[in-house]
Design an enzyme around this catalytic site. Structure first.
Site, short mmCIF file in Angstrom:
data_model
loop_
_atom_site.label_atom_id
_atom_site.label_comp_id
_atom_site.label_asym_id
_atom_site.label_seq_id
_atom_site.Cartn_x
_atom_site.Cartn_y
_atom_site.Cartn_z
N THR A 196 0.79 -0.97 -0.01
CA THR A 196 0.03 0.20 0.05
C THR A 196 0.69 1.20 0.13
O THR A 196 2.07 1.09 0.38
CB THR A 196 -0.84 0.28 1.18
OG1 THR A 196 -0.17 0.00 2.65
CG2 THR A 196 -1.99 -1.17 0.97
N GLU A 254 -4.73 3.77 3.23
CA GLU A 254 -3.79 3.01 2.69
C GLU A 254 -4.17 2.59 1.33
O GLU A 254 -5.10 1.91 1.29
CB GLU A 254 -3.37 1.81 3.55
CG GLU A 254 -2.85 2.15 4.94
CD GLU A 254 -2.76 1.09 5.93
OE1 GLU A 254 -1.67 0.43 5.70
OE2 GLU A 254 -3.70 0.77 6.81
#
Length: 185
Positions: A42, A106
């Site tokens: 992420t 994220e």
């Protein structure tokens, strides 16, 4: 709820308010768990870039498009990838499995980048909501849901009224020039 009991498409046939939600910021280091522990790397947005979304939305998993603006001097980056827009899935929340003490955004861009892009600008358009944030008893159950969320995001973005957002004015155009009104700061 088992991932297979959830629908394979989320949201209506067109984004409804508060979507689309534009986000932008410099990618910063997170906890390093996404890629290493969950198989889902992420890119973390800074806190100030998610304040607007946090005021409009609830915690959970979202989908949309994202773009990383890579430096033109990164020799290993193919030129056509420098400003390409990719599908993404994003977690906005506290990540209860990991007992985070602060809210994070994220973004998992559904493309395999050859290198990290910490410090680069990322732009995202959040177009829909997949599910609420959940706590998990096992890492395997979390990974199973993440993989299902990716499928839901891709299926949801296949609809024509979502595909058009991949060329939205929020993103940098292909030749590396910024669109009017979207200069980097």
């Amino acid at each position: 709820m088992s991932p297979t009991a959830r629908p394979l498409i989320a949201g209506s046939d067109s984004p409804l308010p508060p979507f689309p939600i534009p986000l932008a910021g410099i990618v910063q280091k997170g906890y390093g768990r996404g890629g290493k522990e969950l198989g889902c790397p992420t890119a973390n947005l800074p806190d100030e870039s998610i304040k607007f979304m946090n005021s409009l939305a609830k915690t959970g998993v979202y989908y949309g498009y994202a773009q990383v603006i890579l430096p033109t001097n990164q020799g290993s980056v193919p030129r056509n990838e420098n400003t390409k827009v990719w599908p993404m899935v994003m977690s906005l929340g506290w990540n209860p499995f990991y007992k985070n003490e602060r809210l994070t955004a994220e973004v998992h861009i559904m493309h395999e980048f050859q290198e990290d892009f910490y410090g680069c600008e990322m732009r995202a358009l959040v177009l829909g909501y997949i599910r609420p944030e959940l706590d998990y008893t096992t890492r395997e159950a979390l990974i199973e849901d993440i993989e299902f969320d990716k499928k839901v995001a891709l299926n949801s973005l296949e609809r024509p009224n979502y595909q058009k957002f991949a060329t939205d004015h929020h993103f940098v155009i292909e030749n590396g020039l910024l669109l009017k009104g979207h200069e980097t700061k």
